[in-house]
Design a protein around this motif. Structure first.
Motif, PDB file in Angstrom:
ATOM      1  N   GLY A   1       8.841  55.878  -0.825  1.00 54.32           N
ATOM      2  CA  GLY A   1       8.298  54.772  -1.628  1.00 54.32           C
ATOM      3  C   GLY A   1       7.741  55.262  -2.959  1.00 54.32           C
ATOM      4  O   GLY A   1       7.951  54.642  -4.000  1.00 54.32           O
TER       5      GLY A   1
ATOM      6  N   ARG B   1       9.341  54.398  -6.756  1.00 55.87           N
ATOM      7  CA  ARG B   1       8.570  53.830  -7.872  1.00 55.87           C
ATOM      8  C   ARG B   1       8.365  54.840  -8.993  1.00 55.87           C
ATOM      9  O   ARG B   1       7.621  54.592  -9.930  1.00 55.87           O
TER      10      ARG B   1
ATOM     11  N   LEU C   1       5.556  50.415   1.787  1.00 52.77           N
ATOM     12  CA  LEU C   1       5.815  50.050   0.383  1.00 52.77           C
ATOM     13  C   LEU C   1       4.710  49.163  -0.172  1.00 52.77           C
ATOM     14  O   LEU C   1       4.262  49.341  -1.301  1.00 52.77           O
ATOM     15  N   LYS C   2       4.262  48.223   0.642  1.00 53.83           N
ATOM     16  CA  LYS C   2       3.195  47.308   0.199  1.00 53.83           C
ATOM     17  C   LYS C   2       1.931  48.100  -0.114  1.00 53.83           C
ATOM     18  O   LYS C   2       1.222  47.828  -1.088  1.00 53.83           O
TER      19      LYS C   2
ATOM     20  N   SER D   1       1.868  49.566  -3.484  1.00 51.53           N
ATOM     21  CA  SER D   1       2.096  48.685  -4.626  1.00 51.53           C
ATOM     22  C   SER D   1       0.911  48.602  -5.578  1.00 51.53           C
ATOM     23  O   SER D   1       1.080  48.268  -6.743  1.00 51.53           O
TER      24      SER D   1
END
Ligand SMILES: Cc1cc2nc3c(=O)[nH]c(=O)nc-3n(C[C@H](O)[C@H](O)[C@H](O)COP(=O)(O)O)c2cc1C
Length: 159
Positions: free
Chosen positions: A45, A49, A152-153, A156
């Motif tokens: 992840g 990003r 992933l959350k 964020s």
């Protein structure tokens, strides 16, 4: 004169790039067969990003200079009914976390999730961290896809 201006511009660019690349410090409890899959999900992840990061297990943190990092990402997992928690042990060494932005992910199979999340949060507050995000979840009923989505959350909010 043109050369001086060019050198000045290059120096300004180099400095601003260095500032933009301050890595996130990714901290996890330890490596074990339950936690390793989460490390993989979180690493992928972070990579997806394009977040520059360095990672340390909690046992590697003693005496570490935290000044290169403005953001910390903590992945805590409940172990042994919260008796064994290396991240909590590190926080009990009173690291100075003032001006650190912290994102926190805590998982447990099912027991003591809220207790451990609270213990970490209380210590982060005590040491001056600015918590920008906290996510916690029991994992007992989560599929692998749901775990990946949760990882992933949790990433964020990293600035
Ligand atoms: C040594 C060890 C002790 C654990 N003890 C607990 C516990 O007391 N309570 C609990 O809910 N989960 C416990 N777990 C499960 C972890 O919290 C869980 O594996 C982790 O949150 C990741 O979730 P997952 O294995 O479902 O992917 C333990 C895991 C290990 C490796």
């Amino acid at each position: 004169m043109k050369k001086v201006i060019l050198l000045f511009l290059l120096a300004v660019m180099a400095l601003s790039m260095a500032a933009a690349e301050a890595p996130v410090l990714f901290i996890y409890e330890e490596s074990n067969e339950n936690i390793d899959p989460w490390l993989e999900m979180l690493r992928s992840g972070l990579a997806s990003r394009s977040i520059a990061y360095e990672e340390k297990s909690a046992a590697e943190l003693e005496g570490l200079d935290l000044s290169p990092y403005s953001s910390l990402f903590l992945y805590g997992a409940v172990m042994a009914f919260t008796f064994k928690e290396p991240i909590r042990d590190w926080l009990d060494t009173e690291p100075d976390l003032s001006e650190k932005k912290v994102s926190l992910l805590v998982t447990a199979n099912r027991w003591f999730l809220d207790k451990y999340r609270g213990q970490l949060q209380q210590r982060l507050d005590k040491h001056g961290a600015e918590t920008i995000d906290t996510i916690s979840s029991a994992t007992k009923n989560l599929s692998d896809d749901e775990k990946a989505a949760l990882a992933l959350k949790a990433l964020s909010a990293i600035p």
